[in-house]
Design an enzyme around this catalytic site. Structure first.
Site, short mmCIF file in Angstrom:
data_model
loop_
_atom_site.label_atom_id
_atom_site.label_comp_id
_atom_site.label_asym_id
_atom_site.label_seq_id
_atom_site.Cartn_x
_atom_site.Cartn_y
_atom_site.Cartn_z
N GLN A 188 -49.77 80.30 -44.17
CA GLN A 188 -49.89 78.91 -44.63
C GLN A 188 -50.03 78.81 -46.15
O GLN A 188 -50.70 77.92 -46.67
CB GLN A 188 -51.04 78.18 -43.92
CG GLN A 188 -50.76 78.01 -42.42
CD GLN A 188 -51.69 77.04 -41.72
OE1 GLN A 188 -52.85 76.89 -42.11
NE2 GLN A 188 -51.20 76.38 -40.68
N GLU A 191 -50.69 64.52 -41.34
CA GLU A 191 -51.13 64.44 -42.74
C GLU A 191 -50.40 63.34 -43.52
O GLU A 191 -50.95 62.76 -44.43
CB GLU A 191 -50.94 65.78 -43.44
CG GLU A 191 -51.91 66.87 -42.99
CD GLU A 191 -51.39 67.69 -41.82
OE1 GLU A 191 -50.38 67.28 -41.20
OE2 GLU A 191 -51.98 68.74 -41.52
#
Lengths: 570, 156
Positions: free
Chosen positions: A113, A50
């Site tokens: 998450q 990312e």
């Protein structure tokens, strides 16, 4: 039209004219990825980390001036993106990052998450949003793009819970934005501009201090024009390389910690600093009490908070550079006399002749400075050059003949190692016809090396030139100068076979130890049109000079030796 | 540079996380917060935040400018000509002289607002320096607990 939140995200991106999104899917953002699969309004590039997605969007934005877009999932997807956000924030890069978030009902429960993305990114974004209702989503997308590109640009995060991307609702993309609390000042104050013009006409030793804001506002033509009109000498910051053009005789060079002699002396002796989109960074000013000691200061900036933050300013002007510079040109036209500054230009010329930007070349080993100059000779104006962070970055800034703004892409404010390669991918996506070279080091390149796979898969043939000194070079340099040569954890002699690594990832690799091999490798890499690693063995102990030791006065520079300084070469 | 006390009012969009943007700005840039109060502005979607801070002229200028940069911030008022008040609640043991406490509170724009079995509570609302004097004066009545409300200010 009725659609779900995920579709709304895609429709908004298309409405904003987004051509390329860099990203990485995951649980909380899957609904959006499902819609990405179904649409053909924009392309999605799957980076392999990312952080690289955000840097690639950043590189795209820097190369084009458009808003870069990256997309990540919640939790670790988002935290990996933080370095990218901070990098863009420090350099004022327009960007929108979209992150998935756990469903609204799970927020605050330490869900799988889940992380407080808005909380974490607050200090490293221009603004951020957590979308709490589907009905807000179109407005927030519109505002995000508007805020990213308006005034002083910057990254904006939009964090979207998973249930909102699944929910259906009416989609109307707003035509315009109305944020009463966000109205940046664009027009400079007329009186202040008049006073500044008078100051320029009265000065004997004016100096244009050009910052990254000139690049960001695409006003380099206007800056060049002012310099030409008055034959006013200019210095550039790291972020402004290319604004004046390397061949321009008025350009003294880059100033600051690794600025050249005449630039730093110009700043030390000028009687009027004309600061355009620069922010008096500590790497530029050195010791503040000695900085531009004899000068009055004109400071033009879109961000009022930059004015008076570090130095007292005599002529503060808040406004868009292009707007203010046009007024400057009108006011100076016919009045400014280049002869007035002839003595000043001669003084600076003498300084430059006394200590030009120099290094001692070698027959035995490739000098990194030579490598940069050679890339410049081979590729010159047409290439886009990105860099990572460290010695190679400074050598590139010092020695590459940058001819236009947006040609030079690097992480200046945050100094992010691992920025260069993904940023190069972004720049190459924006300008596929241009050669894009990432000048990097053996330390930096490993920080986003997985992008070899991305570049190979999507056929984004960027050339990484690794100036390999088997050191974390800039830290090693400081250890040499300031830590009595105790090379604590900076020896990178244990390293991968870079050529084989590139080839294992479907790219192409070159090992280079001679100048002839260097030329051949660059030519071959351009011909092969594949992502490439050119691993160049360079002089191990070469230092970046001139150097102003941290917190020293700009005029106290360590200067390059006139003889060979390849100490300890094996 | 000498540190100066400054009262700043900030009008913000009344949305979630706006307070964290402000307090985070102060924390992140190392600015000092002496008191901070927040409440919604009636009949609007705004909140009024009053901050008392201290800093050099350069820091105070930066605080105002950095606050302005936050997207939800409408208006920043650096107070100069203002009426400034702070409220304080003090809990006293019931054994102390209620008449004395009443008179003391009255001298500072307040009074006794609650009396229980074991305690009584005095309240005053006055200028911050007068509140300080009041608190000094309460010492002889063995206060059990003191809660200060933070400053609110309005431009004259």
């Amino acid at each position: 039209m009725k659609m779900n939140g995920a579709q709304m995200v895609c429709e908004a991106l298309i409405a904003e004219g987004v051509k390329t999104v860099f990203g990485y899917p995951g649980g909380a953002i899957m609904n959006v990825y499902d819609e990405i699969y179904k649409q053909d309004g924009f392309e999605h590039i799957l980076n392999r980390h990312e952080q690289a997605s955000v840097h690639a969007a950043d590189g795209y934005a820097r190369a084009t001036g458009d808003v870069g877009v990256a997309m990540v999932t919640s939790g670790p997807g988002f935290t990996n993106a933080v370095t990218g956000l901070a990098t863009a924030y420090m350099d004022s890069i327009p960007m929108v990052v979209i992150s998935g978030q756990v469903p609204l009902s799970l927020i605050g429960t330490d869900g799988f998450q889940e992380i407080d993305a808005v909380g974490i990114s607050r200090p490293c974004t221009k603004h951020n949003y957590l979308v709490r209702e589907l009905s807000e989503l179109p407005r927030i997308m519109k505002e995000a793009f508007h805020i990213a590109r308006t005034g002083r640009p910057g990254p904006v995060l939009v964090d979207i819970p998973k249930d909102i991307t699944a929910e259906f609702g009416e989609f109307v993309y707003p035509e315009s934005v109305d944020i009463p609390s966000f109205k940046p000042t664009v027009k400079g104050n007329k009186r202040q501009i008049e006073k500044a013009i008078e100051a320029i006409l009265k000065a004997k030793k004016p100096l244009l201090y050009i910052g990254g804001g000139v690049t960001l506002s695409d006003s380099s033509d206007l800056v060049r024009k002012i310099a030409e009109m008055g034959q006013i000498p200019a210095v550039e910051t790291l972020m402004a390389r290319g604004v004046m053009g390397a061949k321009n005789p008025l350009l003294q060079g880059m100033l600051g910690m690794h600025g050249n002699y005449s630039s730093n002396m110009a700043m030390s002796e000028t009687d009027l600093v004309i600061s355009l989109g620069a922010r008096f960074d500590d790497r530029v000013t050195g010791k503040l009490s000695e900085f531009a000691k004899y000068a009055d200061i004109i400071h033009v900036d879109i961000d009022p908070a930059n004015i008076g933050k570090l130095v007292d300013v005599d002529y503060p002007i808040v406004g868009d550079l292009a707007n203010v510079l046009e007024k400057f040109i009108e006011g100076l036209e016919g009045k400014i006399k280049p002869e007035r500054y002839t003595d000043w230009r001669e003084v600076l010329e003498r300084y430059d002749n006394l200590h030009p930007q120099s290094y001692v070349d070698s027959d035995k080993v490739i000098k990194p400075q030579w490598a940069i100059e050679r890339i410049g000779e081979l590729l010159g104006e047409q290439a886009i050059i990105t860099s990572d962070v460290g010695q190679h970055q400074m050598w590139a800034a010092q020695h590459y003949p940058f001819d236009r703004p947006r040609q030079w892409i690097n992480s200046g404010g945050l100094g992010t190692m691992g920025f260069g390669f993904p940023a190069a991918l972004g720049a190459k996506k924006a300008f596929p016809e241009k050669t894009v070279v990432n000048i990097t080091g053996d330390g930096s390149i490993l920080m986003n090396v997985q992008e070899l796979v991305t570049a190979a898969e999507y056929k984004i043939p960027v050339i990484n030139i690794i100036l390999n000194n088997h050191f974390l070079g800039m830290v090693r340099q400081w250890q040499t100068f300031f830590y009595e040569e105790r090379y604590s954890e900076t020896d990178l002699s244990f390293q991968p076979n870079f050529k084989a690594l590139a080839e294992a990832c479907h790219g192409i690799g070159y090992d280079v130890t001679t100048k002839a091999e260097f030329d051949a490798a660059i030519k071959d890499a351009i011909e092969k049109d594949k992502v490439a690693f050119i691993n160049v063995q360079v002089a191990r102990f070469e230092n970046v000079l001139p150097m102003v030791p941290a917190a020293g006065a700009l005029y106290n520079m360590m200067l390059p030796k006139k003889e060979d300084n390849t100490k300890g070469e094996k | 540079m000498e540190n100066v006390r400054r009262v700043i009012s900030v009008l913000v969009e009344n949305e979630s996380s706006v307070l964290s943007r402000i307090s985070g700005l102060f924390a992140g840039r190392g600015y000092n917060i002496e008191t901070l109060t927040v409440a919604p502005v009636p009949n609007s979607n705004l909140s009024h935040i009053t901050i008392v801070t201290k800093g050099s002229a350069r820091v105070l200028e930066q605080i105002t400018k950095q606050l302005h940069k936050l997207v939800p911030v409408y208006k920043v008022i650096e107070h100069d000509e203002m009426v400034e008040k702070e409220m304080v609640l003090v809990k006293f043991p019931i054994e102390e002289s209620l008449a004395d406490i009443e008179a003391l509170c009255a001298a500072y724009n307040g009074g006794i607002v609650n009396v229980g079995v074991n305690i009584c509570i005095g309240m005053v609302a006055d200028e911050p320096c007068r509140v300080r004097h009041f608190l000094e004066a309460t010492q002889r009545y063995n206060p059990i607990e003191i809660v200060r409300g933070g400053v609110v200010a309005i431009e004259r």
